[in-house]
Each structure stands twice: as C-alpha cells, then as structure tokens.
Scaffold this active site. Sequence first.
Site, short mmCIF file in Angstrom:
data_model
loop_
_atom_site.label_atom_id
_atom_site.label_comp_id
_atom_site.label_asym_id
_atom_site.label_seq_id
_atom_site.Cartn_x
_atom_site.Cartn_y
_atom_site.Cartn_z
N HIS A 166 -68.17 -21.17 -6.70
CA HIS A 166 -68.17 -21.85 -5.35
C HIS A 166 -69.74 -22.24 -5.15
O HIS A 166 -71.04 -21.48 -5.24
CB HIS A 166 -68.12 -20.81 -3.69
N CYS A 167 -70.03 -23.13 -4.69
CA CYS A 167 -71.89 -23.78 -5.28
C CYS A 167 -72.68 -22.87 -3.38
O CYS A 167 -72.11 -23.88 -2.67
CB CYS A 167 -72.31 -25.11 -5.40
N PRO A 168 -73.45 -22.87 -4.07
CA PRO A 168 -74.43 -22.42 -2.68
C PRO A 168 -75.12 -23.63 -2.34
O PRO A 168 -75.65 -23.77 -1.14
CB PRO A 168 -75.07 -21.00 -2.90
N GLY A 171 -73.31 -25.74 -0.53
CA GLY A 171 -71.78 -24.56 1.10
C GLY A 171 -70.71 -25.37 0.81
O GLY A 171 -69.86 -24.74 1.84
#
Length: 209
Positions: A166-168, A171
């Site tokens: 999950h790439c912050p 998002g």
Amino acid sequence: MYVVPPPKRPDPLSGSINESDDLRIYQTWKGSNIFFFQGRFIFGPDARSLALTIFLIVAPVSVFCVFVARKLMDDFSNHLGILIMVVVIVFTFYVLVLLLLTSGRDPGIIPRWWTNPSITFARIKEVEVNGITVKIKYCDTCMLYRPPRCSHCSICNNCVERFDHHCPWVGQCIGLRNYRFSSCLSSLQHFFAYMFLGSAGSTLRESWF
C-alpha cells in the site's frame, strides 16, 4: 466526492428485499475506499496524500522551467531550448496521468462474498494450480479464500490480487491492475529527479563561479 457510508445491504441468503437493493456497488462498499464521480474512480482512505505528491512533482518542474529551462533557451539556438521545455512539460503531464491511473484505479480488489457470518470455514485448504498443490488461506473479513499472491490490505480493508504494497504517496494499494502504471511512474520520477538535480547543479555552478 463520495465517502462510503456504513453498508446497509442485507444478506442475499436471507431473501429480504428493500430499498438498499437499488443502490450501486460503490454505495454498499464495505471497504475503506473513497469514491469519486459515482464510483468511476476508487481511491484509498489516505487519498489526501495525493495532493502532497502532486505538489512534489509540479513544484520542481515549475522551478526548472523558470530558472533552468529559461537559461537553456538563451544558451541553445535553433529553438532547442524551447524544445527542452516542451518535452519537460509533456513528460510532467504524462507523469500526472500515470499518477491518476495508479491512484484512482481498482488495484485488483476481490469482491467480498455475501455469506452468512455464522457459517465457519476451514482456515487453510489445499488447491491444485497448474499441477502444483498450494495452500490458500481464508479471510474472515472478506469471507473468501484468498488466491495465491493475494493479501488483505489492513488500510483499505480489502483483499487485493497480486498485492505488492500500500503506497502512501498515491494513497492506494499496488496490485494486479495498477502495478504497470506504478512501475512506469516510479521510473519517470527517478529520471526527472536525476535530470533536474543535474541541470540545476550545473546552472548554479555557472552562476556562482
């Protein structure tokens, strides 16, 4: 913007029918996603970080065009400097499109099964894939057996096929359906960083010395 409310959809096995049956899928979504344009774009719950990512892309490009590319336009003849600025702007637009495709696309979410929660399933079962026996795990949240290379994202609260992470910064989860856009985006960002830092360093060195 449409923020998903707590779902009110009944269990199909119960046979009950009410107004919630007329709702679209994104309106009864049980994950933590945020939807735009009537479900056409699906973002993760931390989609606000996308604004920071866009700023970190657009700001260096603006500085490059104002200070570096303008000097290149004076140094190079035959409109080569203008061509450099045009190429930078086009690639920046392309990066923003890739960012939107990575962040606003379904990463490979596996729909939940509308099963009766009181029914229990085996935690692990064995299945045969291409002649090889593999073990798959049951997800209590999504109420399904996760295929190989599928994982449950605790942030989006969904099972994602070929889940990478999950790439912050975007998002959104990176999975089966947006991995290629994420890879191109990462490569172009590294290229931009190398080009901007090299050009800016050369320009500053000439102006100081």
